[in-house]
Write a protein that holds these residues in place. Structure first.
Motif, PDB file in Angstrom:
ATOM      1  N   LEU A  36       0.864  -1.216  -0.035  1.00  0.00           N
ATOM      2  CA  LEU A  36      -0.042   0.026   0.078  1.00  0.00           C
ATOM      3  C   LEU A  36       0.945   1.247  -0.217  1.00  0.00           C
ATOM      4  O   LEU A  36       1.723   1.487   0.885  1.00  0.00           O
ATOM      5  N   TRP A  37       0.638   2.328  -1.085  1.00  0.00           N
ATOM      6  CA  TRP A  37       1.143   3.820  -0.969  1.00  0.00           C
ATOM      7  C   TRP A  37      -0.082   4.654  -0.605  1.00  0.00           C
ATOM      8  O   TRP A  37      -1.063   4.407  -1.272  1.00  0.00           O
ATOM      9  N   THR A  38       0.232   5.508   0.202  1.00  0.00           N
ATOM     10  CA  THR A  38      -0.603   6.629   0.615  1.00  0.00           C
ATOM     11  C   THR A  38      -0.068   7.704   0.696  1.00  0.00           C
ATOM     12  O   THR A  38       0.953   7.968   0.932  1.00  0.00           O
ATOM     13  N   SER A  54       3.140   7.545   2.780  1.00  0.00           N
ATOM     14  CA  SER A  54       3.769   6.598   3.457  1.00  0.00           C
ATOM     15  C   SER A  54       3.718   5.268   2.658  1.00  0.00           C
ATOM     16  O   SER A  54       2.977   5.393   1.383  1.00  0.00           O
ATOM     17  N   VAL A  55       4.512   4.174   2.854  1.00  0.00           N
ATOM     18  CA  VAL A  55       4.420   3.121   1.967  1.00  0.00           C
ATOM     19  C   VAL A  55       4.748   1.875   2.789  1.00  0.00           C
ATOM     20  O   VAL A  55       5.612   1.991   3.902  1.00  0.00           O
ATOM     21  N   GLN A  56       4.163   0.854   2.649  1.00  0.00           N
ATOM     22  CA  GLN A  56       4.228  -0.300   3.705  1.00  0.00           C
ATOM     23  C   GLN A  56       5.382  -1.215   3.083  1.00  0.00           C
ATOM     24  O   GLN A  56       5.132  -2.283   2.455  1.00  0.00           O
ATOM     25  N   GLY A  57       6.735  -0.722   2.840  1.00  0.00           N
ATOM     26  CA  GLY A  57       7.608  -1.425   2.220  1.00  0.00           C
ATOM     27  C   GLY A  57       8.476  -0.648   1.430  1.00  0.00           C
ATOM     28  O   GLY A  57       8.593   0.371   1.226  1.00  0.00           O
ATOM     29  N   SER A  58       9.597  -1.361   0.704  1.00  0.00           N
ATOM     30  CA  SER A  58      10.376  -0.544  -0.001  1.00  0.00           C
ATOM     31  C   SER A  58      10.789  -1.627  -1.595  1.00  0.00           C
ATOM     32  O   SER A  58      10.379  -2.676  -1.334  1.00  0.00           O
ATOM     33  N   GLY A  59      11.284  -1.084  -2.419  1.00  0.00           N
ATOM     34  CA  GLY A  59      11.526  -1.871  -3.642  1.00  0.00           C
ATOM     35  C   GLY A  59      10.652  -1.338  -4.647  1.00  0.00           C
ATOM     36  O   GLY A  59       9.853  -0.542  -4.785  1.00  0.00           O
ATOM     37  N   ALA A  60      11.533  -1.708  -6.148  1.00  0.00           N
ATOM     38  CA  ALA A  60      10.662  -1.292  -7.293  1.00  0.00           C
ATOM     39  C   ALA A  60      10.440   0.030  -7.402  1.00  0.00           C
ATOM     40  O   ALA A  60       9.326   0.446  -7.821  1.00  0.00           O
ATOM     41  N   GLY A  61      11.435   1.013  -7.129  1.00  0.00           N
ATOM     42  CA  GLY A  61      11.215   2.340  -7.242  1.00  0.00           C
ATOM     43  C   GLY A  61      10.435   2.998  -5.995  1.00  0.00           C
ATOM     44  O   GLY A  61       9.740   4.106  -6.337  1.00  0.00           O
ATOM     45  N   ALA A  74       4.508   1.003   8.257  1.00  0.00           N
ATOM     46  CA  ALA A  74       4.765   1.710   7.015  1.00  0.00           C
ATOM     47  C   ALA A  74       5.471   3.027   7.272  1.00  0.00           C
ATOM     48  O   ALA A  74       5.809   3.174   8.356  1.00  0.00           O
ATOM     49  N   TRP A  75       6.409   3.238   6.326  1.00  0.00           N
ATOM     50  CA  TRP A  75       7.431   4.260   6.300  1.00  0.00           C
ATOM     51  C   TRP A  75       6.606   5.545   5.906  1.00  0.00           C
ATOM     52  O   TRP A  75       5.762   5.725   5.083  1.00  0.00           O
TER      53      TRP A  75
END
Length: 124
Positions: A36-38, A54-61, A74-75
Protein backbone atom coordinates in the motif's frame (compact mmCIF):
# COMPACT_ATOMS: atom_id res chain seq x y z
CA UNK A 1 -5.41 36.44 1.67
CA UNK A 2 -6.61 34.16 -1.16
CA UNK A 3 -9.75 32.08 -0.78
CA UNK A 4 -9.34 28.46 0.16
CA UNK A 5 -9.59 25.98 -2.70
CA UNK A 6 -11.49 22.74 -2.99
CA UNK A 7 -10.33 19.49 -4.48
CA UNK A 8 -12.19 18.48 -7.64
CA UNK A 9 -12.33 15.04 -9.23
CA UNK A 10 -13.01 14.03 -12.85
CA UNK A 11 -13.50 10.36 -13.74
CA UNK A 12 -12.86 10.31 -17.49
CA UNK A 13 -12.83 12.89 -20.26
CA UNK A 14 -16.60 13.47 -20.44
CA UNK A 15 -17.26 13.57 -16.69
CA UNK A 16 -18.33 16.74 -14.94
CA UNK A 17 -15.99 17.84 -12.13
CA UNK A 18 -17.10 16.83 -8.66
CA UNK A 19 -16.11 18.90 -5.61
CA UNK A 20 -14.94 16.52 -2.87
CA UNK A 21 -13.63 18.91 -0.18
CA UNK A 22 -10.38 20.66 0.64
CA UNK A 23 -8.24 17.60 1.46
CA UNK A 24 -8.16 13.89 0.73
CA UNK A 25 -6.05 10.77 1.02
CA UNK A 26 -5.20 8.93 -2.18
CA UNK A 27 -4.01 5.33 -1.91
CA UNK A 28 -3.22 2.41 -4.19
CA UNK A 29 -1.55 -0.97 -4.19
CA UNK A 30 1.82 -0.97 -5.96
CA UNK A 31 1.48 -3.11 -9.08
CA UNK A 32 4.75 -5.02 -8.58
CA UNK A 33 5.42 -5.04 -4.83
CA UNK A 34 1.71 -5.42 -3.87
CA UNK A 35 2.11 -3.01 -0.95
CA UNK A 36 0.00 0.00 0.00
CA UNK A 37 1.12 3.51 -0.96
CA UNK A 38 -0.74 6.48 0.57
CA UNK A 39 -0.58 10.24 -0.07
CA UNK A 40 -2.47 13.04 1.67
CA UNK A 41 -3.27 16.02 -0.60
CA UNK A 42 -4.47 19.53 0.29
CA UNK A 43 -6.15 21.91 -2.16
CA UNK A 44 -4.71 25.42 -1.82
CA UNK A 45 -4.91 28.60 -3.91
CA UNK A 46 -1.36 27.74 -5.10
CA UNK A 47 -2.32 24.23 -6.27
CA UNK A 48 -2.40 20.73 -4.83
CA UNK A 49 0.04 20.27 -1.96
CA UNK A 50 1.34 16.82 -1.07
CA UNK A 51 1.21 17.05 2.73
CA UNK A 52 2.21 13.51 3.76
CA UNK A 53 3.07 10.12 2.25
CA UNK A 54 3.61 6.56 3.42
CA UNK A 55 4.48 3.19 1.95
CA UNK A 56 4.34 -0.31 3.46
CA UNK A 57 7.73 -1.48 2.27
CA UNK A 58 10.40 -0.69 -0.27
CA UNK A 59 11.64 -1.88 -3.63
CA UNK A 60 10.74 -1.40 -7.32
CA UNK A 61 11.18 2.39 -7.22
CA UNK A 62 9.38 2.99 -3.95
CA UNK A 63 12.19 3.48 -1.45
CA UNK A 64 11.22 5.80 1.39
CA UNK A 65 13.40 8.93 1.51
CA UNK A 66 15.97 9.73 4.18
CA UNK A 67 14.28 10.87 7.37
CA UNK A 68 11.27 8.57 6.97
CA UNK A 69 9.81 7.12 10.14
CA UNK A 70 8.65 3.50 10.45
CA UNK A 71 5.29 3.51 12.25
CA UNK A 72 2.50 0.90 12.26
CA UNK A 73 4.16 -1.14 9.52
CA UNK A 74 4.68 1.71 7.03
CA UNK A 75 7.34 4.31 6.29
CA UNK A 76 5.99 7.87 6.74
CA UNK A 77 7.45 11.17 5.52
CA UNK A 78 6.57 14.72 4.52
CA UNK A 79 7.35 15.18 0.80
CA UNK A 80 9.09 18.30 -0.46
CA UNK A 81 7.53 18.80 -3.89
CA UNK A 82 6.10 22.09 -5.14
CA UNK A 83 2.32 22.57 -5.45
CA UNK A 84 0.87 20.75 -8.47
CA UNK A 85 -1.71 22.20 -10.88
CA UNK A 86 -3.36 18.77 -11.19
CA UNK A 87 -2.83 15.05 -10.73
CA UNK A 88 -3.53 12.77 -13.67
CA UNK A 89 -3.90 9.16 -12.56
CA UNK A 90 -3.37 6.29 -14.97
CA UNK A 91 -6.32 4.08 -15.74
CA UNK A 92 -5.09 1.02 -17.63
CA UNK A 93 -7.65 -1.25 -16.02
CA UNK A 94 -5.06 -3.95 -15.24
CA UNK A 95 -4.25 -3.02 -11.64
CA UNK A 96 -6.30 -2.41 -8.51
CA UNK A 97 -8.14 0.93 -8.60
CA UNK A 98 -7.01 4.12 -6.92
CA UNK A 99 -8.83 4.76 -3.62
CA UNK A 100 -9.84 8.26 -2.54
CA UNK A 101 -10.84 9.17 1.01
CA UNK A 102 -11.95 12.80 1.39
CA UNK A 103 -11.25 14.17 4.87
CA UNK A 104 -14.48 13.64 6.79
CA UNK A 105 -16.10 11.68 3.95
CA UNK A 106 -16.55 8.15 2.71
CA UNK A 107 -13.77 6.36 0.84
CA UNK A 108 -14.36 5.09 -2.68
CA UNK A 109 -12.54 3.38 -5.52
CA UNK A 110 -11.94 5.62 -8.53
CA UNK A 111 -13.22 4.12 -11.75
CA UNK A 112 -13.30 5.83 -15.16
CA UNK A 113 -14.01 4.50 -18.64
CA UNK A 114 -11.17 2.22 -19.76
CA UNK A 115 -8.09 4.15 -20.85
CA UNK A 116 -9.48 7.55 -19.81
CA UNK A 117 -7.65 9.57 -17.14
CA UNK A 118 -8.72 10.26 -13.61
CA UNK A 119 -7.89 13.84 -12.62
CA UNK A 120 -7.65 15.65 -9.30
CA UNK A 121 -7.23 19.43 -9.34
CA UNK A 122 -7.93 22.50 -7.21
CA UNK A 123 -11.21 24.29 -7.95
CA UNK A 124 -13.10 27.20 -6.37
Amino acid sequence: MAAAANLCLMLGLAAAPEVIGSAATLSWTHSIEKTLWTEHWLATPDGLVLDAASVQGSGAGMEPPDGSILKDGAWHWRPTVPPQSELTLGNAGVTAPWRLCPDGGSCRDLVAPAGEPIKLFPCP
